[in-house]
Design a protein around this motif. Structure first.
Motif, PDB file in Angstrom:
ATOM      1  N   GLY A  43       0.762  -1.241   0.000  1.00 57.74           N
ATOM      2  CA  GLY A  43       0.000   0.000   0.000  1.00 57.74           C
ATOM      3  C   GLY A  43       0.792   1.290   0.000  1.00 57.74           C
ATOM      4  N   HIS A  44       2.112   1.241   0.247  1.00 55.76           N
ATOM      5  CA  HIS A  44       2.860   2.501   0.385  1.00 55.76           C
ATOM      6  C   HIS A  44       2.842   3.350  -0.887  1.00 55.76           C
ATOM      7  N   PRO A  45       3.019   2.772  -2.086  1.00 57.59           N
ATOM      8  CA  PRO A  45       2.932   3.610  -3.294  1.00 57.59           C
ATOM      9  C   PRO A  45       1.600   4.351  -3.402  1.00 57.59           C
ATOM     10  N   LEU A  46       0.499   3.657  -3.100  1.00 55.48           N
ATOM     11  CA  LEU A  46      -0.811   4.304  -3.137  1.00 55.48           C
ATOM     12  C   LEU A  46      -0.932   5.353  -2.035  1.00 55.48           C
ATOM     13  N   ASP A  47      -0.325   5.078  -0.879  1.00 56.83           N
ATOM     14  CA  ASP A  47      -0.358   6.030   0.232  1.00 56.83           C
ATOM     15  C   ASP A  47       0.421   7.289  -0.116  1.00 56.83           C
ATOM     16  N   THR A  48       1.525   7.136  -0.845  1.00 59.92           N
ATOM     17  CA  THR A  48       2.297   8.296  -1.279  1.00 59.92           C
ATOM     18  C   THR A  48       1.458   9.183  -2.193  1.00 59.92           C
ATOM     19  N   VAL A  49       0.762   8.567  -3.134  1.00 58.50           N
ATOM     20  CA  VAL A  49      -0.109   9.320  -4.038  1.00 58.50           C
ATOM     21  C   VAL A  49      -1.227   9.999  -3.252  1.00 58.50           C
ATOM     22  N   LYS A  50      -1.827   9.276  -2.304  1.00 57.44           N
ATOM     23  CA  LYS A  50      -2.900   9.843  -1.469  1.00 57.44           C
ATOM     24  C   LYS A  50      -2.414  11.065  -0.701  1.00 57.44           C
ATOM     25  N   THR A  51      -1.234  10.940  -0.109  1.00 59.85           N
ATOM     26  CA  THR A  51      -0.685  12.040   0.680  1.00 59.85           C
ATOM     27  C   THR A  51      -0.398  13.256  -0.191  1.00 59.85           C
ATOM     28  N   ARG A  52       0.178  13.031  -1.375  1.00 62.02           N
ATOM     29  CA  ARG A  52       0.467  14.144  -2.274  1.00 62.02           C
ATOM     30  C   ARG A  52      -0.815  14.855  -2.707  1.00 62.02           C
TER      31      ARG A  52
ATOM     32  N   MET B  82      11.137   4.919  -7.590  1.00 63.63           N
ATOM     33  CA  MET B  82      11.520   5.046  -6.181  1.00 63.63           C
ATOM     34  C   MET B  82      10.752   6.161  -5.467  1.00 63.63           C
ATOM     35  N   GLY B  83      10.221   7.120  -6.232  1.00 63.09           N
ATOM     36  CA  GLY B  83       9.449   8.184  -5.611  1.00 63.09           C
ATOM     37  C   GLY B  83       8.202   7.679  -4.912  1.00 63.09           C
ATOM     38  N   PHE B  84       7.646   6.580  -5.399  1.00 63.50           N
ATOM     39  CA  PHE B  84       6.446   6.008  -4.776  1.00 63.50           C
ATOM     40  C   PHE B  84       6.774   5.339  -3.442  1.00 63.50           C
ATOM     41  N   PHE B  85       8.048   4.962  -3.253  1.00 62.66           N
ATOM     42  CA  PHE B  85       8.446   4.268  -2.030  1.00 62.66           C
ATOM     43  C   PHE B  85       9.226   5.187  -1.090  1.00 62.66           C
ATOM     44  N   LYS B  86       9.148   6.483  -1.332  1.00 60.21           N
ATOM     45  CA  LYS B  86       9.851   7.444  -0.495  1.00 60.21           C
ATOM     46  C   LYS B  86       9.313   7.386   0.928  1.00 60.21           C
TER      47      LYS B  86
END
Length: 283
Positions: free
Chosen positions: A26-35, A59-63
């Motif tokens: 879920g982290h890639p989706l969470d990164t998009v959600k947060t942005r 790698m930006g999605f897993f920051k």
């Protein structure tokens, strides 16, 4: 695995495994959600995904994932272990039998207590994760209180200032130490009020439907539900929970992403009013 009839460790182990799996997936989706929630400049979800990929690669999605992977596994372990053991404790105190099914009131109390515990553990984790996710964002002019000056002295507000490769934090530990130095211990719990508004009703609307779905999907009253039934129950309960929790989650994310340079929101109510006035109900 258990230490007594009232307290079981396997609930904590199951929560730990589930937490690790959810972070990786879920982290890639969470990164998009947060942005999308805390940033500006994105037209929609697809535009946000493409922008992150073009500017920061995959790698930006897993920051910022290393810290959640280490901490959310522990966080999930405590949340699920606490909820299940609280259920057994309530059943023991009220009915004299840890195996006695909990009533709706029992589930509500256990869920709300779990929500409060989750805030105590999760607020600093969420704060660090969001700060790490947001630090390569375009620095917004309204956060910096900058304005462009032309030769005639007229102030022209800048919409944003793009600072490429700007990294405020070197990693999770540096992020925590910087927040403690600049904002104190209370800085780690910025947005905790909004998180209480999200997690207390959110966990109540997760665990109660989850328990009800598991009971409905089990073959009979004496057997355990099939793993596929548990996954289905968790998915349905999660959908119900997040639909109701998203507004509070937006406020939480904005308050936690705020204050990296200069605070924009004075509190929860100010954040809600400002977000509604500037972006409307669709925010």
């Amino acid at each position: 695995m258990q230490t007594s009839k009232n307290f079981r460790l396997d609930d904590f182990l199951a929560g730990w495994i589930g937490g690790a799996s959810s972070v990786v997936v879920g982290h890639p989706l969470d990164t998009v959600k947060t942005r999308l929630q805390a940033g500006k400049g994105y037209k929609n979800t697809l535009h946000c995904v493409l922008t992150i990929y073009r500017k920061e690669t995959v790698m930006g999605f897993f920051k910022g994932m290393s810290f959640p992977l280490a901490s959310i596994t522990f966080y999930n372990s405590v949340v699920f272990g606490f909820f299940n053991n609280t259920q057994r404790l309530i059943s023991k105190c009220r009915y004299g039998d840890v195996r006695h099914p909990c009533s709706m009131l029992d589930l509500t109390v256990a869920s709300m207590l779990t929500g409060l515990v989750s805030v105590g553990l999760g607020a600093p984790v969420d704060l660090v994760k969001i700060r790490l996710q947001m630090q390569t964002q375009t620095v917004l002019a309204e956060n910096l209180h900058l304005a462009g000056n032309v030769s005639n002295g007229t102030n022209i507000p800048l919409r944003s200032v793009d600072i490429p490769n700007q990294r405020i934090y070197r990693g999770p530990i540096h992020c925590i130490s910087s927040i403690l130095q600049t904002e104190g211990l209370q800085g780690l719990y910025r947005g905790a009020g909004a998180m209480i508004l999200r997690d207390v009703p959110g966990y109540m609307l997760y665990f109660i439907p989850y328990t009800m779905f598991c009971d409905l999907l089990r073959p009979d009253a004496t057997s355990s539900p099939h793993p596929c039934s548990i996954w289905l129950a968790g998915g349905l309960a999660g959908s119900i929970s997040w639909v109701t929790a998203t507004p509070a989650d937006v406020v939480k994310s904005r308050m936690q992403a705020d204050a990296q340079l200069q605070r924009k929101y004075r509190g929860i109510l100010h954040c809600i009013i400002h977000s509604y006035k500037t972006e409307g109900a669709q925010v």
